[in-house]
Design a protein around this motif. Structure first.
Motif, PDB file in Angstrom:
ATOM      1  N   THR A 328     -17.823 -29.653  77.454  1.00 54.76           N
ATOM      2  CA  THR A 328     -17.968 -30.883  78.835  1.00 54.76           C
ATOM      3  C   THR A 328     -19.980 -31.188  78.125  1.00 54.76           C
ATOM      4  OG1 THR A 328     -16.701 -29.703  80.370  1.00 54.76           O
ATOM      5  CG2 THR A 328     -18.690 -30.784  81.275  1.00 54.76           C
ATOM      6  N   ILE A 329     -20.677 -29.950  77.784  1.00 54.59           N
ATOM      7  CA  ILE A 329     -22.161 -29.709  77.675  1.00 54.59           C
ATOM      8  C   ILE A 329     -22.277 -31.016  76.801  1.00 54.59           C
ATOM      9  CG2 ILE A 329     -24.185 -28.693  77.253  1.00 54.59           C
ATOM     10  CD1 ILE A 329     -22.740 -26.613  78.390  1.00 54.59           C
ATOM     11  N   ASN A 330     -21.476 -30.769  75.633  1.00 51.04           N
ATOM     12  CA  ASN A 330     -21.985 -31.356  74.534  1.00 51.04           C
ATOM     13  C   ASN A 330     -21.197 -32.923  74.885  1.00 51.04           C
ATOM     14  OD1 ASN A 330     -21.262 -32.659  71.971  1.00 51.04           O
ATOM     15  ND2 ASN A 330     -19.394 -33.410  72.440  1.00 51.04           N
ATOM     16  N   ASN A 331     -20.435 -33.042  75.791  1.00 56.20           N
ATOM     17  CA  ASN A 331     -20.223 -34.937  75.713  1.00 56.20           C
ATOM     18  C   ASN A 331     -21.294 -35.185  77.589  1.00 56.20           C
ATOM     19  OD1 ASN A 331     -17.601 -34.973  74.574  1.00 56.20           O
ATOM     20  ND2 ASN A 331     -16.887 -34.712  76.770  1.00 56.20           N
ATOM     21  N   ILE A 332     -21.790 -34.643  78.007  1.00 55.37           N
ATOM     22  CA  ILE A 332     -22.780 -34.555  78.770  1.00 55.37           C
ATOM     23  C   ILE A 332     -24.353 -35.171  78.141  1.00 55.37           C
ATOM     24  CG2 ILE A 332     -24.919 -33.956  80.529  1.00 55.37           C
ATOM     25  CD1 ILE A 332     -22.392 -32.317  81.795  1.00 55.37           C
ATOM     26  N   ILE A 333     -25.084 -34.027  77.235  1.00 58.66           N
ATOM     27  CA  ILE A 333     -25.714 -34.140  76.345  1.00 58.66           C
ATOM     28  C   ILE A 333     -25.738 -35.659  75.991  1.00 58.66           C
ATOM     29  CG2 ILE A 333     -27.497 -33.314  74.487  1.00 58.66           C
ATOM     30  CD1 ILE A 333     -26.400 -30.859  75.438  1.00 58.66           C
ATOM     31  N   LEU A 334     -25.020 -35.988  75.144  1.00 57.28           N
ATOM     32  CA  LEU A 334     -23.921 -37.438  74.287  1.00 57.28           C
ATOM     33  C   LEU A 334     -24.578 -38.617  75.358  1.00 57.28           C
ATOM     34  CD1 LEU A 334     -21.484 -35.937  71.840  1.00 57.28           C
ATOM     35  CD2 LEU A 334     -24.430 -36.827  71.636  1.00 57.28           C
ATOM     36  N   GLU A 335     -24.105 -38.365  76.240  1.00 54.19           N
ATOM     37  CA  GLU A 335     -24.110 -39.529  77.195  1.00 54.19           C
ATOM     38  C   GLU A 335     -25.819 -39.900  77.470  1.00 54.19           C
ATOM     39  OE1 GLU A 335     -21.928 -38.396  80.408  1.00 54.19           O
ATOM     40  OE2 GLU A 335     -20.044 -38.522  79.456  1.00 54.19           O
ATOM     41  N   GLU A 336     -26.220 -38.267  77.475  1.00 54.82           N
ATOM     42  CA  GLU A 336     -27.804 -38.810  78.476  1.00 54.82           C
ATOM     43  C   GLU A 336     -28.665 -39.208  77.359  1.00 54.82           C
ATOM     44  OE1 GLU A 336     -30.906 -37.437  81.151  1.00 54.82           O
ATOM     45  OE2 GLU A 336     -28.769 -37.551  80.744  1.00 54.82           O
ATOM     46  N   ILE A 337     -27.989 -39.071  76.239  1.00 57.05           N
ATOM     47  CA  ILE A 337     -29.016 -40.122  75.083  1.00 57.05           C
ATOM     48  C   ILE A 337     -28.271 -40.563  74.258  1.00 57.05           C
ATOM     49  CG2 ILE A 337     -28.954 -39.941  72.330  1.00 57.05           C
ATOM     50  CD1 ILE A 337     -28.337 -36.811  71.469  1.00 57.05           C
ATOM     51  N   ILE A 338     -27.544 -41.518  74.658  1.00 63.01           N
ATOM     52  CA  ILE A 338     -26.434 -43.250  74.821  1.00 63.01           C
ATOM     53  C   ILE A 338     -27.519 -43.945  75.737  1.00 63.01           C
ATOM     54  CG2 ILE A 338     -24.584 -44.747  74.921  1.00 63.01           C
ATOM     55  CD1 ILE A 338     -22.949 -42.432  73.980  1.00 63.01           C
ATOM     56  N   ILE A 339     -27.807 -43.366  76.917  1.00 62.51           N
ATOM     57  CA  ILE A 339     -28.321 -44.371  77.843  1.00 62.51           C
ATOM     58  C   ILE A 339     -29.669 -44.232  77.758  1.00 62.51           C
ATOM     59  CG2 ILE A 339     -28.467 -44.252  80.503  1.00 62.51           C
ATOM     60  CD1 ILE A 339     -25.323 -42.755  80.447  1.00 62.51           C
ATOM     61  N   LYS A 340     -30.266 -42.837  78.211  1.00 59.80           N
ATOM     62  CA  LYS A 340     -31.768 -42.928  77.918  1.00 59.80           C
ATOM     63  C   LYS A 340     -32.370 -42.718  76.714  1.00 59.80           C
ATOM     64  CE  LYS A 340     -31.171 -41.317  82.518  1.00 59.80           C
ATOM     65  NZ  LYS A 340     -31.259 -39.491  82.955  1.00 59.80           N
TER      66      LYS A 340
END
Length: 365
Positions: A328-340
């Protein structure tokens, strides 16, 4: 991207670690075009160092190919950014997106030139080859097609360059695989252009290659739900009648080598986190306060005994830690990178065997 007055079309091919035999077949088919009045750029987006050396040797046999190497190994695959890098440099009236696993009929460019119109988009019928057929060495017309594609296969498309640039190119939100090609077709229709499927004959043949299935042993960035998110995101594009994208972050940004080199230097700011929702939220909020520096984030899971104690506290209704699964942490961090932070130089890995995540990122000013 230099061109002469006779050149009407610029083609971009994108690549990361694709089998060099497949690359060679693709480039050879372009070398054999009956009309050579086109520009072709190969954008390599993060291939491994040893592979890159071999690719550069291969390209010596194809002097017509413009080569752009993006030093983004350790990042999510972003085909859209790779395409947009070539689009920004494009000076011809028409811009063609292809795939490195395709082979092109000798009259492909000739036919594309006859179709090119400033208010039209054209994409081409695929012929898919079997594994055995793909490994043979034949002329284009002699390869036997295993099965044809349909109008949902949108990877090989020709656009009016001016319109594509006006819409800020391909949407760089899309990472990994899926939906980016269909998204740009939707936006072109929303812009009022006609999108036409050329299926009179098979002018492109797709070489078989194994799909990149995710392994527990792989440390490369991978988001377990990303393809599904991409398709839902694309549905919103259609529903909102959107045309222009990439409005918050620069599109088609060429990686800055000196900033990427800093990722390999000793890092003065290293943050060690446990798999806590509180720590993760606080860290992601603090990144925005860091400018012109390299940071390193290391996240480890709680031990079994720590989790047991924490669960006991929950049962006793005492203050406990909001523990998150590492996936879950992996997915949250990658989403943050993609968006911001997708344009920031970064390296990311998730060691699922050791249950550790590591992110190194240059926070641009």
């Amino acid at each position: 991207m230099k061109h002469t007055v006779t050149e009407n079309i610029s083609m971009v091919l994108t690549n990361r670690n694709r089998d060099l035999r497949i690359v060679k077949q693709c480039l050879t088919s372009l070398k054999k075009q009956s009309e050579q009045s086109f520009v072709c750029t190969l954008v390599d987006y993060g291939s491994d160092a040893n592979y890159l050396n071999d690719l550069k040797k291969l390209l010596q046999d194809f002097p017509k190919i413009n080569f752009v190497s993006c030093e983004v190994s350790g990042q999510l695959w972003n085909k859209c950014r790779a395409i947009n890098i070539a689009l920004k440099a494009c000076e011809t009236p028409y811009f063609m997106v292809g795939d490195i696993d395709l082979m092109f009929h000798p009259d492909f460019i000739k036919t594309a030139n006859t179709l090119a119109k400033p208010s039209e988009v054209h994409y081409f019928l695929y012929g898919f080859l079997s594994e055995a057929e793909s490994k043979l060495n034949k002329e284009f017309i002699d390869y036997n097609v295993d099965f044809p594609g349909n109008n949902e296969v949108t990877g090989n498309t020709m656009f009016p360059t001016e319109v594509l640039k006006k819409l800020n190119g391909y949407d760089e939100f899309y990472h990994g695989w899926g939906a980016e090609d269909t998204d740009i077709h939707i936006r072109m229709k929303n812009q009022g252009l006609s999108v036409n499927f050329y299926d009179k004959e098979i002018l492109v043949k797709h070489q078989w290659h194994p799909k990149a299935y995710r392994s527990k042993l792989s440390k490369h960035p991978f988001h377990s739900q990303l393809e599904r998110i991409n398709h839902v995101y694309m549905n919103f594009t259609e529903a909102s009648k959107r045309t222009q994208v990439n409005q918050d972050l620069e599109w088609g940004k060429l990686p800055v080598t000196k900033h990427y080199n800093q990722l390999n230097n000793a890092c003065e700011k290293t943050f060690h986190l446990k798999a806590s929702n509180l720590e993760l939220k606080a860290f992601l909020a603090q990144i925005h306060n860091i400018k012109d520096e390299v940071i390193q984030l290391k996240i480890t899971d709680f031990s079994s005994s720590e989790k047991l104690k924490n669960n006991m506290k929950k049962l006793l209704r005492k203050k406990s830690i909001p523990v998150l699964a590492m996936e879950t942490i992996n997915n949250i961090i990658l989403e943050e990178i993609i968006i911001k932070f997708r344009n920031n130089p970064y390296k990311y890995q998730f060691d699922r065997t050791e249950n550790q995540i590591e992110l190194t990122m240059y926070c641009e000013a």
